[in-house]
Design an enzyme around this catalytic site. Sequence first.
Site, PDB file in Angstrom:
ATOM      1  N   ASP A  11       0.446   5.148   9.025  1.00 42.15           N
ATOM      2  CA  ASP A  11       1.015   4.690   7.752  1.00 42.15           C
ATOM      3  C   ASP A  11       0.463   3.306   7.448  1.00 42.15           C
ATOM      4  O   ASP A  11      -0.048   2.619   8.341  1.00 42.15           O
ATOM      5  CB  ASP A  11       2.553   4.626   7.826  1.00 42.15           C
ATOM      6  CG  ASP A  11       3.159   4.169   6.501  1.00 42.15           C
ATOM      7  OD1 ASP A  11       2.829   4.766   5.464  1.00 42.15           O
ATOM      8  OD2 ASP A  11       3.951   3.207   6.498  1.00 42.15           O
ATOM      9  N   SER A  12       0.595   2.899   6.194  1.00 42.44           N
ATOM     10  CA  SER A  12       0.144   1.554   5.822  1.00 42.44           C
ATOM     11  C   SER A  12       0.939   0.483   6.582  1.00 42.44           C
ATOM     12  O   SER A  12       0.450  -0.612   6.783  1.00 42.44           O
ATOM     13  CB  SER A  12       0.314   1.353   4.312  1.00 42.44           C
ATOM     14  OG  SER A  12       1.667   1.509   3.956  1.00 42.44           O
ATOM     15  N   TYR A  43      -0.196  -0.601   0.482  1.00 44.11           N
ATOM     16  CA  TYR A  43      -1.363   0.056  -0.108  1.00 44.11           C
ATOM     17  C   TYR A  43      -1.110   0.415  -1.585  1.00 44.11           C
ATOM     18  O   TYR A  43      -2.042   0.634  -2.338  1.00 44.11           O
ATOM     19  CB  TYR A  43      -1.652   1.377   0.616  1.00 44.11           C
ATOM     20  CG  TYR A  43      -2.386   1.281   1.938  1.00 44.11           C
ATOM     21  CD1 TYR A  43      -2.598   0.074   2.583  1.00 44.11           C
ATOM     22  CD2 TYR A  43      -2.877   2.449   2.533  1.00 44.11           C
ATOM     23  CE1 TYR A  43      -3.269   0.038   3.807  1.00 44.11           C
ATOM     24  CE2 TYR A  43      -3.557   2.418   3.736  1.00 44.11           C
ATOM     25  CZ  TYR A  43      -3.750   1.207   4.384  1.00 44.11           C
ATOM     26  OH  TYR A  43      -4.415   1.186   5.576  1.00 44.11           O
ATOM     27  N   GLY A  44       0.179   0.536  -1.931  1.00 40.67           N
ATOM     28  CA  GLY A  44       0.593   1.171  -3.191  1.00 40.67           C
ATOM     29  C   GLY A  44      -0.106   0.709  -4.448  1.00 40.67           C
ATOM     30  O   GLY A  44      -0.349   1.506  -5.349  1.00 40.67           O
ATOM     31  N   CYS A  74       2.094   8.843   5.053  1.00 40.44           N
ATOM     32  CA  CYS A  74       2.060   7.893   3.946  1.00 40.44           C
ATOM     33  C   CYS A  74       1.661   8.682   2.710  1.00 40.44           C
ATOM     34  O   CYS A  74       0.594   9.322   2.692  1.00 40.44           O
ATOM     35  CB  CYS A  74       1.032   6.803   4.247  1.00 40.44           C
ATOM     36  SG  CYS A  74       0.776   5.642   2.894  1.00 40.44           S
ATOM     37  N   ASN A  75       2.500   8.658   1.697  1.00 39.33           N
ATOM     38  CA  ASN A  75       2.194   9.422   0.474  1.00 39.33           C
ATOM     39  C   ASN A  75       0.996   8.839  -0.260  1.00 39.33           C
ATOM     40  O   ASN A  75       0.180   9.568  -0.813  1.00 39.33           O
ATOM     41  CB  ASN A  75       3.410   9.414  -0.456  1.00 39.33           C
ATOM     42  CG  ASN A  75       4.524  10.272   0.088  1.00 39.33           C
ATOM     43  OD1 ASN A  75       4.581  11.455  -0.185  1.00 39.33           O
ATOM     44  ND2 ASN A  75       5.406   9.692   0.890  1.00 39.33           N
ATOM     45  N   THR A  76       0.907   7.511  -0.282  1.00 39.11           N
ATOM     46  CA  THR A  76      -0.177   6.864  -1.012  1.00 39.11           C
ATOM     47  C   THR A  76      -1.523   7.254  -0.400  1.00 39.11           C
ATOM     48  O   THR A  76      -2.462   7.615  -1.115  1.00 39.11           O
ATOM     49  CB  THR A  76       0.021   5.330  -0.977  1.00 39.11           C
ATOM     50  OG1 THR A  76       1.368   5.058  -1.356  1.00 39.11           O
ATOM     51  CG2 THR A  76      -0.925   4.635  -1.909  1.00 39.11           C
ATOM     52  N   GLU A 159       8.804  -4.039   3.534  1.00 41.19           N
ATOM     53  CA  GLU A 159       7.871  -4.620   4.520  1.00 41.19           C
ATOM     54  C   GLU A 159       8.303  -6.041   4.910  1.00 41.19           C
ATOM     55  O   GLU A 159       8.020  -6.502   6.005  1.00 41.19           O
ATOM     56  CB  GLU A 159       6.445  -4.649   3.976  1.00 41.19           C
ATOM     57  CG  GLU A 159       5.744  -3.286   3.971  1.00 41.19           C
ATOM     58  CD  GLU A 159       5.306  -2.815   5.366  1.00 41.19           C
ATOM     59  OE1 GLU A 159       4.736  -3.602   6.119  1.00 41.19           O
ATOM     60  OE2 GLU A 159       5.550  -1.626   5.676  1.00 41.19           O
ATOM     61  N   CYS A 193       7.895   8.341  -0.816  1.00 40.70           N
ATOM     62  CA  CYS A 193       7.254   7.219  -0.128  1.00 40.70           C
ATOM     63  C   CYS A 193       8.002   7.109   1.186  1.00 40.70           C
ATOM     64  O   CYS A 193       9.243   7.076   1.204  1.00 40.70           O
ATOM     65  CB  CYS A 193       7.388   5.933  -0.924  1.00 40.70           C
ATOM     66  SG  CYS A 193       6.843   4.478   0.010  1.00 40.70           S
ATOM     67  N   THR A 194       7.260   7.057   2.281  1.00 42.57           N
ATOM     68  CA  THR A 194       7.921   7.121   3.587  1.00 42.57           C
ATOM     69  C   THR A 194       8.686   5.841   3.922  1.00 42.57           C
ATOM     70  O   THR A 194       9.432   5.798   4.892  1.00 42.57           O
ATOM     71  CB  THR A 194       6.898   7.451   4.693  1.00 42.57           C
ATOM     72  OG1 THR A 194       5.844   6.475   4.647  1.00 42.57           O
ATOM     73  CG2 THR A 194       6.323   8.833   4.496  1.00 42.57           C
ATOM     74  N   HIS A 195       8.505   4.804   3.114  1.00 40.20           N
ATOM     75  CA  HIS A 195       9.318   3.598   3.298  1.00 40.20           C
ATOM     76  C   HIS A 195      10.728   3.760   2.730  1.00 40.20           C
ATOM     77  O   HIS A 195      11.666   3.111   3.204  1.00 40.20           O
ATOM     78  CB  HIS A 195       8.686   2.400   2.589  1.00 40.20           C
ATOM     79  CG  HIS A 195       7.523   1.782   3.292  1.00 40.20           C
ATOM     80  ND1 HIS A 195       6.330   2.423   3.486  1.00 40.20           N
ATOM     81  CD2 HIS A 195       7.382   0.547   3.843  1.00 40.20           C
ATOM     82  CE1 HIS A 195       5.498   1.611   4.121  1.00 40.20           C
ATOM     83  NE2 HIS A 195       6.112   0.473   4.355  1.00 40.20           N
TER      84      HIS A 195
HETATM   85  N1  DGL Z   1       4.740   4.573   3.138  1.00 39.15           N
HETATM   86  C1  DGL Z   1       3.766   4.548   2.073  1.00 39.15           C
HETATM   87  C2  DGL Z   1       3.923   5.779   1.186  1.00 39.15           C
HETATM   88  O1  DGL Z   1       4.518   6.759   1.623  1.00 39.15           O
HETATM   89  C3  DGL Z   1       3.841   3.216   1.375  1.00 39.15           C
HETATM   90  C4  DGL Z   1       2.611   2.847   0.725  1.00 39.15           C
HETATM   91  C5  DGL Z   1       2.349   1.379   0.552  1.00 39.15           C
HETATM   92  O2  DGL Z   1       1.873   0.776   1.500  1.00 39.15           O
HETATM   93  O3  DGL Z   1       2.523   0.880  -0.572  1.00 39.15           O
HETATM   94  O4  DGL Z   1       3.427   5.829   0.085  1.00 39.15           O
END
Ligand code: DGL
Length: 277
Positions: A11-12, A43-44, A74-76, A159, A193-195
């Site tokens: 993940d990011s 990353y978003g 990570c979805n992004t 974060e 988003c996994t966050h």
């Molecule tokens: N956990 C990432 C997701 O699922 C977050 C992406 C990010 O870093 O902005 O998209």
Amino acid sequence: MLNNKPIGIFDSGYGGLTVFRSIADQLPQYDYVYLGDTARAPYGNRSFSAIHQYTWECVQQLFKMGCPLVILACNTASAKALRTIQQQDLKTEDSSKRVLGVIRPTAEVIGNYTKTNEIGVLGTKGTVQSGSYLLEIEKFSPELKVYQQACPLWVPLIENGEHDKPGADYFVKEYLDQILAQSPHIDTILLACTHYPLMQDKIQAYLPKHIQTVAQGDIVAKSLIDYLQRHPEMEQSITQNGTQQFFTTTDDTADFDLHATSFFGAPVKSQSIVTKG
Ligand code: DGL
């Protein structure tokens, strides 16, 4: 340990730990390596080429650590980098290596959660702009109406460990108001988003009672179980000593461990790693 062939989870930053937690609960027997690119998160809001480059560097790092299979938790990264990795980059690697994402398994089952057939998808700017959820959900549940909302400030809040504080409430309400304004019939909100599961209670508290939130951890874990059953050659190549290792691209491992422990729900002791070059 050196001969371990773990499942890699990327993940990011911290968010993928919410997915890893579900996977480790349901499949505790395998070896795992988690890599969070915390130094370059979020990353978003980044460009397609940056997200692809960073994600591929991290995937290669996980391959170097022996992982035959990497999950982009990570979805992004799944939205912006997975296709190029699967269709181009993997050709340069050992042909048995695989990389899987989180969007398709989620799109496959999200139709089971809604009664009104109208769902809201909350994600980063990158995920929403890619249109990946619209495309994938259309394949499996064409009857669904899907509304999207980017929530660009949520990942930075998480974060930085600010999501639990009262200041975060304004931004939670702001984006929820925007998605709910798109249709009064939405009964299911996908946390794409996994966050976001870290703020699930807060998100739920700002929603009307009849609207449910769906997090991806268990969905991705079930999909992985299914994948390993359908691919016995992959399943047999993964070692089963029940080990878990954590890596971060930041050099402040103490800070990573502090946050990561609350995301993962168990003590995390990470090592710092450089992915570039
Ligand atoms: N956990 C990432 C997701 O699922 C977050 C992406 C990010 O870093 O902005 O998209």
